[in-house]
Each structure stands twice: as C-alpha cells, then as structure tokens.
Design a protein around this motif. Structure first.
Motif, PDB file in Angstrom:
ATOM      1  N   LEU A  51       0.862  -1.192   0.000  1.00  0.00           N
ATOM      2  CA  LEU A  51       0.000   0.000   0.000  1.00  0.00           C
ATOM      3  C   LEU A  51       0.893   1.235   0.000  1.00  0.00           C
ATOM      4  O   LEU A  51       1.813   1.339   0.813  1.00  0.00           O
ATOM      5  CB  LEU A  51      -0.889   0.009   1.260  1.00  0.00           C
ATOM      6  CG  LEU A  51      -1.642  -1.281   1.584  1.00  0.00           C
ATOM      7  CD1 LEU A  51      -2.473  -1.104   2.859  1.00  0.00           C
ATOM      8  CD2 LEU A  51      -2.522  -1.695   0.424  1.00  0.00           C
ATOM      9  N   VAL A 116      -0.569  -0.956  -4.473  1.00  0.00           N
ATOM     10  CA  VAL A 116      -1.889  -0.316  -4.470  1.00  0.00           C
ATOM     11  C   VAL A 116      -1.727   1.165  -4.120  1.00  0.00           C
ATOM     12  O   VAL A 116      -1.380   1.491  -2.986  1.00  0.00           O
ATOM     13  CB  VAL A 116      -2.827  -0.981  -3.436  1.00  0.00           C
ATOM     14  CG1 VAL A 116      -4.200  -0.295  -3.429  1.00  0.00           C
ATOM     15  CG2 VAL A 116      -2.964  -2.471  -3.703  1.00  0.00           C
ATOM     16  N   TYR A 118      -2.669   4.201  -2.578  1.00  0.00           N
ATOM     17  CA  TYR A 118      -3.692   4.457  -1.569  1.00  0.00           C
ATOM     18  C   TYR A 118      -4.113   5.925  -1.649  1.00  0.00           C
ATOM     19  O   TYR A 118      -3.834   6.732  -0.767  1.00  0.00           O
ATOM     20  CB  TYR A 118      -3.116   4.099  -0.188  1.00  0.00           C
ATOM     21  CG  TYR A 118      -4.149   3.620   0.801  1.00  0.00           C
ATOM     22  CD1 TYR A 118      -4.655   2.321   0.719  1.00  0.00           C
ATOM     23  CD2 TYR A 118      -4.614   4.440   1.821  1.00  0.00           C
ATOM     24  CE1 TYR A 118      -5.600   1.868   1.628  1.00  0.00           C
ATOM     25  CE2 TYR A 118      -5.557   3.995   2.732  1.00  0.00           C
ATOM     26  CZ  TYR A 118      -6.042   2.708   2.627  1.00  0.00           C
ATOM     27  OH  TYR A 118      -6.988   2.246   3.528  1.00  0.00           O
ATOM     28  N   LEU A 120      -7.498   8.565  -3.165  1.00  0.00           N
ATOM     29  CA  LEU A 120      -8.931   8.524  -3.419  1.00  0.00           C
ATOM     30  C   LEU A 120      -9.300   8.777  -4.863  1.00  0.00           C
ATOM     31  O   LEU A 120     -10.297   8.272  -5.353  1.00  0.00           O
ATOM     32  CB  LEU A 120      -9.656   9.529  -2.510  1.00  0.00           C
ATOM     33  CG  LEU A 120      -9.906   8.986  -1.109  1.00  0.00           C
ATOM     34  CD1 LEU A 120     -10.461  10.074  -0.211  1.00  0.00           C
ATOM     35  CD2 LEU A 120     -10.863   7.801  -1.160  1.00  0.00           C
ATOM     36  N   SER A 121      -8.515   9.592  -5.548  1.00  0.00           N
ATOM     37  CA  SER A 121      -8.880   9.862  -6.939  1.00  0.00           C
ATOM     38  C   SER A 121      -7.736   9.447  -7.853  1.00  0.00           C
ATOM     39  O   SER A 121      -6.577   9.389  -7.438  1.00  0.00           O
ATOM     40  CB  SER A 121      -9.219  11.338  -7.134  1.00  0.00           C
ATOM     41  OG  SER A 121      -8.052  12.119  -7.104  1.00  0.00           O
ATOM     42  N   PRO A 122      -8.073   9.100  -9.089  1.00  0.00           N
ATOM     43  CA  PRO A 122      -7.037   8.706 -10.037  1.00  0.00           C
ATOM     44  C   PRO A 122      -6.291   9.932 -10.532  1.00  0.00           C
ATOM     45  O   PRO A 122      -6.317  10.252 -11.714  1.00  0.00           O
ATOM     46  CB  PRO A 122      -7.826   8.002 -11.144  1.00  0.00           C
ATOM     47  CG  PRO A 122      -9.189   8.606 -11.085  1.00  0.00           C
ATOM     48  CD  PRO A 122      -9.423   9.040  -9.672  1.00  0.00           C
ATOM     49  N   SER A 153      -1.949  -1.574  -9.138  1.00  0.00           N
ATOM     50  CA  SER A 153      -3.413  -1.607  -9.262  1.00  0.00           C
ATOM     51  C   SER A 153      -3.942  -0.208  -9.529  1.00  0.00           C
ATOM     52  O   SER A 153      -3.204   0.765  -9.510  1.00  0.00           O
ATOM     53  CB  SER A 153      -4.034  -2.154  -7.973  1.00  0.00           C
ATOM     54  OG  SER A 153      -4.090  -1.137  -6.992  1.00  0.00           O
ATOM     55  N   ASN A 154      -5.246  -0.123  -9.733  1.00  0.00           N
ATOM     56  CA  ASN A 154      -5.893   1.188  -9.782  1.00  0.00           C
ATOM     57  C   ASN A 154      -5.854   1.840  -8.398  1.00  0.00           C
ATOM     58  O   ASN A 154      -5.602   1.178  -7.394  1.00  0.00           O
ATOM     59  CB  ASN A 154      -7.348   1.039 -10.222  1.00  0.00           C
ATOM     60  CG  ASN A 154      -7.466   0.674 -11.684  1.00  0.00           C
ATOM     61  OD1 ASN A 154      -6.620   1.044 -12.493  1.00  0.00           O
ATOM     62  ND2 ASN A 154      -8.508  -0.067 -12.021  1.00  0.00           N
ATOM     63  N   ALA A 155      -6.098   3.144  -8.367  1.00  0.00           N
ATOM     64  CA  ALA A 155      -6.137   3.866  -7.096  1.00  0.00           C
ATOM     65  C   ALA A 155      -7.274   3.344  -6.216  1.00  0.00           C
ATOM     66  O   ALA A 155      -8.337   2.954  -6.715  1.00  0.00           O
ATOM     67  CB  ALA A 155      -6.319   5.356  -7.348  1.00  0.00           C
ATOM     68  N   LEU A 156      -7.032   3.343  -4.914  1.00  0.00           N
ATOM     69  CA  LEU A 156      -8.011   2.806  -3.962  1.00  0.00           C
ATOM     70  C   LEU A 156      -9.423   3.342  -4.211  1.00  0.00           C
ATOM     71  O   LEU A 156     -10.398   2.585  -4.245  1.00  0.00           O
ATOM     72  CB  LEU A 156      -7.588   3.162  -2.534  1.00  0.00           C
ATOM     73  CG  LEU A 156      -8.485   2.577  -1.448  1.00  0.00           C
ATOM     74  CD1 LEU A 156      -8.162   1.118  -1.204  1.00  0.00           C
ATOM     75  CD2 LEU A 156      -8.386   3.367  -0.155  1.00  0.00           C
ATOM     76  N   GLY A 157      -9.531   4.657  -4.393  1.00  0.00           N
ATOM     77  CA  GLY A 157     -10.843   5.291  -4.485  1.00  0.00           C
ATOM     78  C   GLY A 157     -11.622   4.973  -5.743  1.00  0.00           C
ATOM     79  O   GLY A 157     -12.783   5.349  -5.867  1.00  0.00           O
ATOM     80  N   THR A 158     -10.992   4.268  -6.705  1.00  0.00           N
ATOM     81  CA  THR A 158     -11.715   3.893  -7.917  1.00  0.00           C
ATOM     82  C   THR A 158     -12.560   2.640  -7.707  1.00  0.00           C
ATOM     83  O   THR A 158     -13.307   2.257  -8.604  1.00  0.00           O
ATOM     84  CB  THR A 158     -10.755   3.651  -9.105  1.00  0.00           C
ATOM     85  OG1 THR A 158      -9.954   2.508  -8.833  1.00  0.00           O
ATOM     86  CG2 THR A 158      -9.865   4.863  -9.349  1.00  0.00           C
TER      87      THR A 158
END
Lengths: 177, 177
Positions: A51, A116, A118, A120-122, A153-158
């Motif tokens: 993370l 990952v 961590y 919220l937005s990409p 990975s993609n951002a957490l918030g996605t």
C-alpha cells in the motif's frame, strides 16, 4: 468479557470487522509494534501487497496506512492466503517504495508484488508519480540482482462500490448519533 | 447490445456496480452535465449528504468527487430514499462548503445535512479543518436566516471493512491482468 477495543494495552484486540467508531481512539488505536520490521514466518513464496500513500509530516497520518496493512494482512491470514502486506510512502516518511519493495522481495520472499496506490482519486500521484517511483525502484533492485514481478493496481478510491458502501456506513453512523 | 461503458456519448450508462476497470476512461468517464446546479425535484423535506474533499488545481480531480456524489445519489434513488447528495471542496475549487450547504438547505430543502470528509486518514483536514469550515459556514447561514441540522461523519477512510474490501478488489484485478 473481552476488554473494550481501544483500551490501554488491549490494542491486539483490534478487529477489522468492527466499525472504527467502536474504538475509543478510532481505527488508529489499532495494532502496536509496527516500528520494527514485521516477521515473515515460513519459507514459501508469497504474493506481496504494498500500500502506497503520499507520506506526511504527521506521524499519526503515516501510521494509519501501516495499521491498515497490518489489519488487512490479518484478515487474509484467516483465509490461509500466502500474502504479505506492507505499506510505504512516496516521500517525506520512511519506508519509501524502494526500501519496502526490497524488504518484500528479499526478506518476505515475495515473487509477485501488487502495489496499491492508496489515493482517493485517479490523480497525478496514483497515475504518474507512483508508477514512476515503482519503475525507478524496480530498476534499482535489478541493479542489485533482486527481481520480482511488480504490478500496480488502480487507485483505492476507484473501487466505486466499496466507496459508496463506506459513505453509506458513515452517513448512517452520523445520523444515529 | 448496450454500448461499452465509457464510450463517447454513452456516459449516462455509468453503472456504480461495475468495476471501475470496466470503463475505458476509468470511473471519471461517469456522469456528464455536472457543471450546472442539479435538479431537486419534488417538495418533500430531505436529508442532504455533502461529500467534502480538499480541492485541487486539476479539474479532473475536482470532478471525481462530483461523479461519486451523482453515482451515490443514483444508488439511493433506487431505494426511494429522500436523500440528496452534493460535493464541495475545502479550498481552491468551487463550490466551497458554504455555497454547497446553502444550496442543499434552500434549493434542495434539506433539513438535516451529513457532511462526509472525503479523506483517507483521520488527519488534520478531516478532524480539524473541515469541522471548522462547516462551523463557519453554519454561522454565516444563520446570519442569512438559513438553518438546518448539520452533522459531520468520520473520514471516509475510517470505514475499515470497506477499505479492506476495496484493496481486495484492486489486488485481484491487478493479479489477473
């Protein structure tokens, strides 16, 4: 009866399935003993999960993601998954991405690592800065003769359904106060 | 067959239950038409939900939370909840907290508003700055004769089971790539 979560000396009772509002000191009353390198028992190959947040001058903010990593690893262990979870910071605080990747691969025997972001937005951090830092770290490790498959990975918030679920839980919690 | 999500002109097909990785342009390929004030049909009293992030110089970052608000409101509408969801920024970008609260209370007839600090850790922004800005906005609105019950939830990232679920989904998605 078990001690109330969050009470002094009982932080090992931290339960990821309890609402954070159930803890007197919030979710960061969670696991102690994160200062030293965590144990990597066993000898089997593992998937590493890293993370990565930005890093802050506030120790409490930096500790948060390490607590999340510990709780997440604990939740996986119940499934007997061969996964090890760590956290790192883009900048400001240690461990950085290079140090954490090296530890996961050499000390924890991770042959594949999922990073990952961590965030919220990409935004720029998760789509540009973190991938670049990971690429640089991978090159540096290669120079040391240390190799593993490292993906991001993609951002957490996605993860939209999970974010909507989080909003739901928090709104309900605030409305019953 | 429906158009692939994220394809041009089809963003109204945005489905919050689909993985964000299913969208060619990510979750921000979501709902269009967020520039003007959204409609608040009906005349009944409502619970308002205000998602609050920091605010960025990058329009794409600011749009993200408005997309989340729209998707979340859409998911509630299916449950016939009398809830209206908006987003605001602490600073840099409009709408700010005062403007959004005024709109929720006067235009959307919210008699109770839950503010959700859209931050990952319970740091200074979510525990100090956002509550202070909300308090200042409430005082300003009171001076305008506008009153409603305004409460604040915990920071988004403290919803631990949802965050662990998000990590799980993202890690699985990265491993199958």
């Amino acid at each position: 009866a078990p001690a109330a979560p969050g009470s002094a000396g009982e932080s090992s009772d931290f339960d990821p399935l309890l609402s954070p509002t159930a803890y007197a000191d919030g979710p960061d009353a969670g696991p102690d003993g994160l200062d030293g390198p965590a144990a990597c028992p066993g000898t089997e190959e593992r998937v590493g999960i890293l993370l990565i947040d930005h890093g802050s001058r506030r120790p409490a903010s930096n500790e948060h993601i390490h607590n999340v990593a510990t709780v997440y690893e604990g939740s996986l262990r119940r499934d007997a998954s061969a996964k090890v979870v760590r956290a790192a910071h883009m900048e400001i605080a240690e461990p950085g991405i290079l140090v954490a990747l090296r530890d996961l691969i050499t000390h924890c025997r991770a042959t594949r690592v999922v990073c990952v972001p961590y965030f919220l937005s990409p935004g720029r951090h998760s789509t540009e800065d973190v991938p670049r830092l990971i690429s640089e770290a991978r090159d540096a490790l290669k120079g040391e003769g240390i190799e593993a498959e490292v993906v991001i990975s993609n951002a957490l918030g996605t993860a939209m359904p999970q974010m909507l679920g989080a909003i739901d839980v928090l709104v309900d919690g605030a409305l019953v106060k």
